[in-house]
Design a protein around this motif. Structure first.
Motif, short mmCIF file in Angstrom:
data_model
loop_
_atom_site.label_atom_id
_atom_site.label_comp_id
_atom_site.label_asym_id
_atom_site.label_seq_id
_atom_site.Cartn_x
_atom_site.Cartn_y
_atom_site.Cartn_z
N MET A 53 34.61 51.11 51.71
CA MET A 53 35.79 51.41 50.90
C MET A 53 36.55 52.60 51.47
SD MET A 53 37.68 50.50 48.52
CE MET A 53 39.26 51.32 48.43
N GLN A 54 35.86 53.54 52.08
CA GLN A 54 36.53 54.68 52.68
C GLN A 54 37.37 54.24 53.87
OE1 GLN A 54 32.88 57.71 51.85
NE2 GLN A 54 34.43 58.47 53.25
N TYR A 55 36.88 53.27 54.63
CA TYR A 55 37.67 52.73 55.74
C TYR A 55 38.93 52.05 55.19
CZ TYR A 55 34.39 53.50 59.58
OH TYR A 55 33.62 54.07 60.56
N VAL A 56 38.75 51.28 54.12
CA VAL A 56 39.91 50.63 53.50
C VAL A 56 40.87 51.67 52.94
CG1 VAL A 56 40.64 49.07 51.65
CG2 VAL A 56 38.60 48.55 52.99
N ALA A 57 40.33 52.77 52.40
CA ALA A 57 41.16 53.81 51.80
C ALA A 57 42.13 54.42 52.81
CB ALA A 57 40.28 54.91 51.20
N VAL A 58 41.75 54.42 54.08
CA VAL A 58 42.65 54.93 55.11
C VAL A 58 43.94 54.10 55.14
CG1 VAL A 58 42.95 55.38 57.57
CG2 VAL A 58 40.73 55.79 56.50
N ASP A 59 43.78 52.78 55.09
CA ASP A 59 44.96 51.91 55.08
C ASP A 59 45.75 52.05 53.78
OD1 ASP A 59 44.43 50.84 57.61
OD2 ASP A 59 43.10 49.31 56.77
N LEU A 60 45.04 52.23 52.66
CA LEU A 60 45.72 52.39 51.37
C LEU A 60 46.55 53.66 51.36
CD1 LEU A 60 42.88 51.31 48.89
CD2 LEU A 60 44.85 49.97 49.63
N SER A 70 45.15 50.11 44.36
CA SER A 70 43.98 50.80 44.93
C SER A 70 42.75 50.59 44.06
CB SER A 70 44.27 52.29 45.08
OG SER A 70 45.34 52.53 45.96
N ALA A 71 42.95 50.66 42.73
CA ALA A 71 41.83 50.47 41.80
C ALA A 71 41.29 49.05 41.88
CB ALA A 71 42.28 50.80 40.38
N LEU A 72 42.17 48.06 41.95
CA LEU A 72 41.73 46.67 42.03
C LEU A 72 41.01 46.40 43.34
CD1 LEU A 72 44.85 44.83 40.53
CD2 LEU A 72 42.61 45.14 39.46
N MET A 73 41.53 46.95 44.43
CA MET A 73 40.89 46.78 45.72
C MET A 73 39.50 47.40 45.72
SD MET A 73 41.08 45.56 48.79
CE MET A 73 42.83 45.26 49.08
N THR A 74 39.38 48.59 45.13
CA THR A 74 38.09 49.26 45.05
C THR A 74 37.10 48.44 44.24
OG1 THR A 74 39.17 51.42 45.19
CG2 THR A 74 36.93 51.38 44.33
N LEU A 75 37.56 47.89 43.12
CA LEU A 75 36.68 47.07 42.27
C LEU A 75 36.18 45.85 43.01
CD1 LEU A 75 35.44 46.48 39.51
CD2 LEU A 75 37.56 45.32 38.88
N MET A 76 37.05 45.18 43.73
CA MET A 76 36.64 43.97 44.46
C MET A 76 35.66 44.29 45.57
SD MET A 76 40.03 41.54 44.70
CE MET A 76 41.09 42.81 45.42
N ILE A 77 35.91 45.37 46.29
CA ILE A 77 35.04 45.70 47.43
C ILE A 77 33.68 46.21 46.96
CG2 ILE A 77 34.75 47.31 49.37
CD1 ILE A 77 37.73 47.09 49.86
N PHE A 201 33.77 29.22 49.28
CA PHE A 201 34.81 30.11 48.75
C PHE A 201 35.71 30.72 49.83
CE2 PHE A 201 31.29 30.18 45.71
CZ PHE A 201 31.94 29.79 44.56
N GLY A 202 35.29 30.63 51.08
CA GLY A 202 36.10 31.20 52.15
C GLY A 202 35.76 32.66 52.42
N PRO A 203 36.20 33.19 53.56
CA PRO A 203 35.84 34.55 53.96
C PRO A 203 36.40 35.65 53.08
CG PRO A 203 37.49 33.62 55.44
CD PRO A 203 37.04 32.51 54.56
N ASP A 204 37.45 35.38 52.32
CA ASP A 204 38.06 36.42 51.50
C ASP A 204 37.48 36.50 50.08
OD1 ASP A 204 39.81 37.14 53.56
OD2 ASP A 204 41.25 35.60 52.96
N SER A 205 36.70 35.52 49.68
CA SER A 205 36.26 35.47 48.28
C SER A 205 34.77 35.18 48.10
CB SER A 205 37.06 34.40 47.52
OG SER A 205 38.45 34.60 47.67
N PHE A 206 33.98 35.20 49.16
CA PHE A 206 32.59 34.75 49.03
C PHE A 206 31.60 35.84 48.63
CE2 PHE A 206 32.21 36.69 53.12
CZ PHE A 206 30.85 36.93 53.33
N ILE A 207 31.98 37.12 48.73
CA ILE A 207 31.01 38.20 48.54
C ILE A 207 30.47 38.24 47.11
CG2 ILE A 207 30.68 40.69 48.52
CD1 ILE A 207 32.51 40.93 50.88
#
Length: 231
Positions: A53-60, A70-77, A201-207
């Motif tokens: 999530m910290q890596y993603v936060a750089v892009d955010l 940002s909150a929704l992205m954090t929740l999903m990850i 579910f595909g690579p974006d939704s399988f986790i």
């Protein structure tokens, strides 16, 4: 300070130290490349401490994302940590107060992997043992983040592909557990369920579906896996 707990915990964290120093440096480099100093890298690793999530936060941060997105992205990850927490209820049951709150905060993927597989030696308090595993791992991450931010200020780096280091660390931890544990059923369940969910579910939704299915299967097979590990 429980010296016996530190002595027992430190050797177990060495593989994570090797990975976290490199991964933390990668995060610090990326953050510095986007205009944030090493102080921000250290502060984020202290308070957020969420690895991927910290890596993603750089892009955010660099993209000016809103608080809601940002909150929704954090929740999903980080939704997988809901299942981590459920599986830690028994191990952390006897830990009290601020120490328990910190253990919850510090439950990263790699720390979870260590705590799940490690058992405190005889005579070592389990709460102190788990605390030092968690604390040492976070120290490695913070140190790597600060070093990356500092190096990024003085040495030019090509950061292409740096974020793949997180995947590499997962592979190393999986391999180490496979070699040290004779019961491979949990690992096979994890691989099999993840592969099936990836196809469905595909690579974006399988986790998240993978984590739900894995948690249910491991709960149903808990007694069997414990008996095989103890045999």
């Amino acid at each position: 300070m429980n010296k016996r707990a530190i002595k027992a915990a430190f050797p177990l964290t060495i593989p994570v130290m090797a990975g976290y120093l490199v991964l933390g440096m990668g995060f610090g480099l990326l953050l510095q490349r986007n205009g944030y100093s090493f102080l921000w890298a250290g502060l984020m690793s202290l308070t957020i401490y969420a690895g991927s999530m910290q890596y993603v936060a750089v892009d955010l941060l660099s993209g000016g994302a809103s608080l809601i997105s940002s909150a929704l992205m954090t929740l999903m990850i980080n939704a997988r940590h809901l299942f981590y927490g459920l599986s830690m209820l028994e191990k952390y049951r006897k830990v009290k107060g601020a120490k328990k709150a910190y253990l919850i905060h510090a439950l990263t993927d790699e720390t979870y992997s260590l705590v799940c597989s490690a058992q405190p030696p005889e005579g070592v308090d389990s709460g102190a043992f788990y605390f030092w595993i968690s604390f040492l791992d976070q120290c490695y991450w913070i140190l790597g983040s600060i070093l990356g931010g500092l190096l990024g200020q003085v040495i030019p780096f090509d950061t292409t592909g740096v974020d793949f280091a997180m995947t590499a660390l997962f592979v190393v931890i999986f391999t180490e557990q496979w070699l040290t544990h004779k019961n491979h059923l949990p690992a096979l369940i994890g691989l099999g369920v993840s592969f099936i969910c990836l196809l469905l579910f595909g690579p974006d939704s399988f986790i998240i579906p993978s984590m739900v299915a894995i948690a249910l299967l491991l709960t149903l097979l808990r007694h069997r896996t414990e008996e095989e590990e103890a045999a």
